[in-house]
Design an enzyme around this catalytic site. Sequence first.
Site, PDB file in Angstrom:
ATOM      1  N   GLU A 242      47.365  16.788   1.282  1.00  0.00           N
ATOM      2  CA  GLU A 242      45.980  17.497   1.141  1.00  0.00           C
ATOM      3  C   GLU A 242      46.360  18.088   2.743  1.00  0.00           C
ATOM      4  O   GLU A 242      46.183  17.834   3.945  1.00  0.00           O
ATOM      5  CB  GLU A 242      44.662  16.787   1.082  1.00  0.00           C
ATOM      6  N   CYS A 276      38.516  20.393   6.178  1.00  0.00           N
ATOM      7  CA  CYS A 276      39.807  21.456   6.101  1.00  0.00           C
ATOM      8  C   CYS A 276      38.288  22.622   4.859  1.00  0.00           C
ATOM      9  O   CYS A 276      38.748  23.022   4.627  1.00  0.00           O
ATOM     10  CB  CYS A 276      40.199  20.733   4.929  1.00  0.00           C
TER      11      CYS A 276
END
Length: 524
Positions: A242, A276
């Site tokens: 990720e 993010c």
Amino acid sequence: MATQSAILTGKFVSTNPATGEVLAAFECATEIEVNNAVERARTAQPAWGALPIAQRVAVLQRFQRILLQNKSAVAELITREAGKPLPEALLTEVMVVLDAARFLIENVASFLRDEAVPHGNLVMKAKSGRVIRSPYGVVGIISPWNYPLSIPATESLAALATGNAVVLKPSESTPLIALELAAMLHAAGVPRDVFQVVLGEGPTGGALVNAAIDKIVFTGSAPTGRRIAQAAAPRLLPVVLELGGKDPMLVLDDADLDVASSAAVWGAFTNAGQACLSVERCYVHRSLYQRFLDLCVEKTRKLHLGNGLEPATDVGPMIHPRQLQIVESQVDEARQLGATVLTGGAPALDLGPNFYPPTVLADVTHHMRVMREETFGPVLPIMPFDDDDTAIALANDGEYGLAASIWTSNRARGEALARKIDAGTVMVNDVLSCFAISEAPHGGIKASGLGSTHGRYGLAEMVRLKYVDSDLAPKIKKLWWYGYGPGMASQMEGFLDSLFAEGTLSRLAGALRSSSALTRKNRL
């Protein structure tokens, strides 16, 4: 501040990014220590994996109760070590983990249940098949500093619930939170060797990747993710990555400007933009552009920058000066290339070395790094567009594909456009909240990573699939076995016609042609 650099070789410290207070000092785990931790995990895992699922669920329930009882103390530790305001620590960290536990408690037993596999092929009707799911063994998790509880906890809980052992390497900037997670899990009943924390800087993470683990789950930057994938490739170590994001926000011509501008401000500046899923670039229909700018500037100027422990604080410090310097360099370059700084735009040195005020930029273009590279800081660059096709093209113009948002009064229009955006998640009329939906997969495409966490797709990353097939007529030799004989090919052609030819007559003809195969005497 000493947060980023070891005081001595092999040592590092945790500090409060708002005050510079040294919270603790630690020795970096050596390669030998990491390997020993993995070996202990491998020895302990079979017993944990063999527990009835109800017992592992009971452990999750105890963990959930412990976290809820200690929510205030845990949130304060997150704020002291990571800087974010207390409300954010409670909402985006503690709540997310409590709900992840809830999801697993409700769903992991059904997920792990054997799954019957129907056989559509007539030839295979005399078989019974099922898929069984078994744990990988030892899962290595490398987690970041920006969400130091919610990211490692959600990944670790999924791994533990499915019967794996976990060795967690947290960011060197936030080790205390990882140790608190371990303490709560152990108090809930997870054996100490089944969940372990190894502390250290980059070499410690590298040692974990190279250790005898069965899978690695990494959350962090794209360059580091690529290095981990390269290290894992020679031994085909499965990975979940990720990585970064440069998430676009599209404000269409029928959007509610008041709501959308509030979302942009929160989406860009929550956790000081160190997420993010942050809104890192905002595209607004030209007819709304100036009004949207005005609203964003007005709302941004009302935000209070300060220590996350202070009740009035909306935006806390950044994690360390190195990250702040990235933000400062992108804003300075954008200004030099023609961007207009509407508010913010320079470090707040009077508060300390880690404070950068929420910054709104206008007149930006895709020639600027602030619109192409991950910023990971409190910056909201806003750019106009003229039509939906242009907006989609701008949103897809980049190497990342983690998440995006679309703002419109027409839900159907928003969902139709969402299908055209290259991202793992697209939200219509919301930002960031997808991470808090435990049932929803979290992951990206392109340079934003591989695989998923959260939900059933995240659980699927934690198990190996095995197909078990039992023949229900074990004393009958199969017609496709040796020996074939001179007419076998013709009989098989007829057999294929009997299964797949168009029309009943063609299938009957094929069945007659192949019938002799059923009584073939030369089978071995």
